[in-house]
Design an enzyme around this catalytic site. Structure first.
Site, PDB file in Angstrom:
ATOM      1  N   ASP A 160       0.868  -1.418   0.143  1.00  0.00           N
ATOM      2  CA  ASP A 160      -0.030  -0.044  -0.027  1.00  0.00           C
ATOM      3  C   ASP A 160       0.852   1.192   0.071  1.00  0.00           C
ATOM      4  O   ASP A 160       0.706   2.030   0.770  1.00  0.00           O
ATOM      5  CB  ASP A 160      -0.946   0.011   1.094  1.00  0.00           C
ATOM      6  CG  ASP A 160      -1.778   1.057   1.484  1.00  0.00           C
ATOM      7  OD1 ASP A 160      -2.338   1.321   0.163  1.00  0.00           O
ATOM      8  OD2 ASP A 160      -2.123   1.499   2.537  1.00  0.00           O
ATOM      9  N   GLU A 410       3.307  -8.351   7.418  1.00  0.00           N
ATOM     10  CA  GLU A 410       2.093  -8.869   6.865  1.00  0.00           C
ATOM     11  C   GLU A 410       2.254  -9.984   5.905  1.00  0.00           C
ATOM     12  O   GLU A 410       1.675  -9.935   5.066  1.00  0.00           O
ATOM     13  CB  GLU A 410       1.108  -7.844   6.420  1.00  0.00           C
ATOM     14  CG  GLU A 410       0.888  -6.783   7.675  1.00  0.00           C
ATOM     15  CD  GLU A 410      -0.194  -5.961   7.559  1.00  0.00           C
ATOM     16  OE1 GLU A 410      -0.843  -5.886   6.377  1.00  0.00           O
ATOM     17  OE2 GLU A 410      -0.671  -5.296   8.346  1.00  0.00           O
ATOM     18  N   TYR A 465      -6.682  -2.989  12.918  1.00  0.00           N
ATOM     19  CA  TYR A 465      -7.355  -2.239  12.381  1.00  0.00           C
ATOM     20  C   TYR A 465      -8.984  -1.961  12.715  1.00  0.00           C
ATOM     21  O   TYR A 465      -9.805  -1.874  12.075  1.00  0.00           O
ATOM     22  CB  TYR A 465      -7.402  -1.872  11.133  1.00  0.00           C
ATOM     23  CG  TYR A 465      -5.889  -1.474  10.542  1.00  0.00           C
ATOM     24  CD1 TYR A 465      -5.700  -0.020  10.341  1.00  0.00           C
ATOM     25  CD2 TYR A 465      -5.015  -2.240  10.179  1.00  0.00           C
ATOM     26  CE1 TYR A 465      -4.691   0.484  10.131  1.00  0.00           C
ATOM     27  CE2 TYR A 465      -3.638  -1.844   9.680  1.00  0.00           C
ATOM     28  CZ  TYR A 465      -3.317  -0.332   9.600  1.00  0.00           C
ATOM     29  OH  TYR A 465      -2.315   0.145   9.520  1.00  0.00           O
TER      30      TYR A 465
END
Ligand code: GCB
Length: 606
Positions: A160, A410, A465
């Site tokens: 991202d 991740e 999140y």
């Protein structure tokens, strides 16, 4: 790998500035054979993408060319001449006077090449660099290149942040004596009686005589030794402490000291250890406060910039942060030097990001398929990941600010094949550096009851999140889920837990009386909720918010001109939450300083 420096025996010439620049299809075959004809010049260091107002350049997939001339100083007769690139993102092929001299893969670590035979003192040399931004399963970070129906190239990547490319960091021409110091490795230990040991190992090109001298900040000699390996004993050492850096200088001399080579390395004396659920620096529990960051700014993209460096650290200090993670790649060496000098603690991360094909149900990456397989993250990807670890540790091993290696962000750590993929990488990291803890940043699909790799690591780093990607807008439910999850980890593993990512996209200036996602008030409430939960769970040993500042990403339906989870905007203006964080973190910093000075007051235990 030593950072180049000018010393009494070494010389440096910067090749930063404007280089001729062209896209691959704009120049003929083999543009390195002569002077490139192009109307464009690109600044170095910088990403090339945003400096021109041209979508073709911003979105280019494939090779671009950089070229410039440099005159080799006539005083460099008899010297060994090296061309050094601090970072070419992602793949660089270098030509000097029409000859291919180097090829390097990995966009965030340096490489250098001895060009003595091509660089005549007093003469001009022509340096040409092919920079390739394509990401494949053989690169780190990985990606997929393909061809669209109309024949144009396509590029998919799962991380991202925008795939900025170019000569991102400085380029140097460096001169040393032919017999030279190749590398220096330093580790430090303390013993119970108030002394410290500085262990050193020097690698030289000729196995010649080595002398090392350690000096304090007042330039007083505190210890010295002869020999390429050994231990210096320092009585009453001044320790390198978070928030209170202290750096000795280790001068290494090869040969007789007059004509021989010399190199000076800053050394911080400190220890790092994980004990149970605590992270100890110099035997004191350390609680991380700060951010995941990016090297990212308007116009220059990922190009290193000292102004931004100093300003970002000033903001870290202003807000009371004591640490950051180099998410999601090794940062410029100048950043680590500055962290060493200013007592900021660093979690140093490789560029292994985007190794989860099924994240977000494939929204970001396509249909469900195994992450670890010969067609996806394969042995070839793992070899590239291993090489990234080797180059990271070779470059950063001597920085006292670096307290932990983070070898991936991740990855699909709950998917079949994850353990086979990561076990050799963890072993490699420990073999290369037995002194620092090792971690990876875990993504929310891999929980305490299905993650397959976390037991191999020293610290549990979680990116979560709740309240944003899940329970969007519902902080009450998010609080329950967050607490449940953290308690699960704390009960399952006797390891410290760091929250290495938590945050919400926030549009600066969007205010709401009744907060909902994207507003500044929601960011305030979201972070307050996380902090309440952290304060209830002793195993939580750190909080690093995602992100320090807004940053550019590839275009997408969940990104409006980039990721807006910054506590600062992309041009470093504080959002409303910044002042609230400042009061939390400066209080924590003051309390920690009080404990270090033995004057802690009640309630100052975190
Ligand atoms: C993550 C990634 C980070 C993203 C962030 C987000 O988990 O590690 O690179 O930018 O989430 O904002 O979605």
């Amino acid at each position: 790998m030593l950072k180049p420096q000018a010393s009494r025996s070494r010389d440096l010439r910067s090749l930063d500035g404007l280089w001729s620049f062209a896209l691959d299809h704009e120049v003929g075959d083999e543009p390195w054979r002569g002077r490139m004809v192009t109307p464009r010049q690109a600044p170095v260091p910088a990403s090339y993408n945003d400096v021109f107002a041209d979508a073709e350049i911003r979105d280019h997939i494939g090779v671009v060319w950089y070229q410039r001339e440099v005159v080799v100083p006539s005083t460099w007769t008899g010297r060994r001449i090296v061309l050094r690139f601090d970072a070419v993102t992602h793949t660089g092929t270098v030509f000097v006077n029409g000859e291919r001299v180097a090829h390097h893969e990995g966009g965030y670590t340096p490489f250098e090449v001895d060009i003595t035979s091509l660089a005549a003192p007093g003469e001009e040399v022509l340096v040409t660099v092919a920079v390739d931004n394509r990401l494949t399963s053989a690169t780190v970070p990985p990606g997929e290149v393909g061809t669209a129906e109309d024949g144009t190239p396509t590029q998919l990547y799962r991380h991202d942040f925008f795939n900025y490319a170019g000569l991102h960091r400085s380029v140097h021409l460096a001169a040393t004596a032919p017999d030279h110091i190749r590398d220096v490795t330093v580790t430090t230990t303390r013993d119970g009686s108030g002394t410290a040991s500085v262990h050193f190992a020097v690698d030289t090109s000729n196995g010649g005589d080595v002398r090392v001298v350690l000096r304090d900040e007042d330039r007083r000699e505190v210890a010295s030794a002869d020999g390429a390996t050994g231990t210096l004993t320092v009585t009453d050492p001044v320790l390198w402490q978070p928030g209170a850096a202290y750096l000795y200088d280790l001068e290494v001399v090869l040969g007789d000291g007059r004509d021989g080579d010399s190199y000076t390395l800053p050394v911080g004396i400190r220890t790092v250890e994980v004990r149970g659920q605590q992270f100890l620096i110099n035997d004191e529990p350390f609680y991380f406060t700060g951010f995941g960051k990016h090297e990212d700014a308007p116009f220059r993209g990922k190009g290193h910039d000292d102004v931004l460096l100093v300003h970002d650290f000033a903001l870290l200090d202003w807000i009371g942060a004591n640490s950051f993670r180099t998410s999601h790649y090794p940062y410029a060496e100048e950043v680590l030097d500055y962290a060493d000098r200013h007592g900021i603690v660093v979690i140093d991360e490789t560029a292994a990001v985007g190794m989860n094909i099924n994240m977000a149900g494939g929204i970001l990456g396509g249909a469900r398929k195994p992450t670890f397989s010969p067609e996806t993250m394969s042995d070839v990807t793992r070899d590239a990941t291993a090489q990234g670890i080797r180059e990271l540790i070779a470059r950063d091993k001597n920085h006292p600010s670096v307290v932990m290696w983070c070898i991936a962000n991740e990855p699909a750590s709950a998917e079949e094949g994850a353990r086979e993929y990561f076990e050799p990488l963890v072993d490699l990291t420990r073999e290369l550096d037995p002194t620092r803890p090792v971690t990876f940043a875990n993504q929310g699909d891999a929980r305490f009851d299905n993650d397959l790799i976390v037991d191999m690591f020293d610290v549990i780093c979680l990116n979560r999140y709740f309240g944003w990607y899940q329970q969007t807008g519902d902080l009450a439910r998010a609080e329950v889920e967050l607490e449940k999850e953290l308690l699960g980890w704390a009960a399952t593993y006797d390891k410290p837990i760091l929250m290495t990512e938590y945050g919400v996209d926030t549009v600066a200036g969007l205010h709401q009386a009744v907060p909902s996602p994207w507003s500044e008030e929601y960011q305030i409430d979201f972070l307050a909720m996380y902090h309440r939960v952290f304060d209830r769970i002793p195993a939580v040993q750190g909080e690093q918010i995602w992100n320090f500042a807004d940053f550019q990403t590839k275009a997408g339906i969940i990104r409006v001109d980039g990721n807006k989870k910054g506590v600062f905007t992309r041009d470093r203006r504080p959002k409303s939450v910044a002042r609230i964080l400042k009061s939390r973190w400066t209080a924590m910093r003051d309390a920690a300083a009080g404990i270090a000075a033995g004057t802690a007051t009640e309630g100052g235990d975190r």
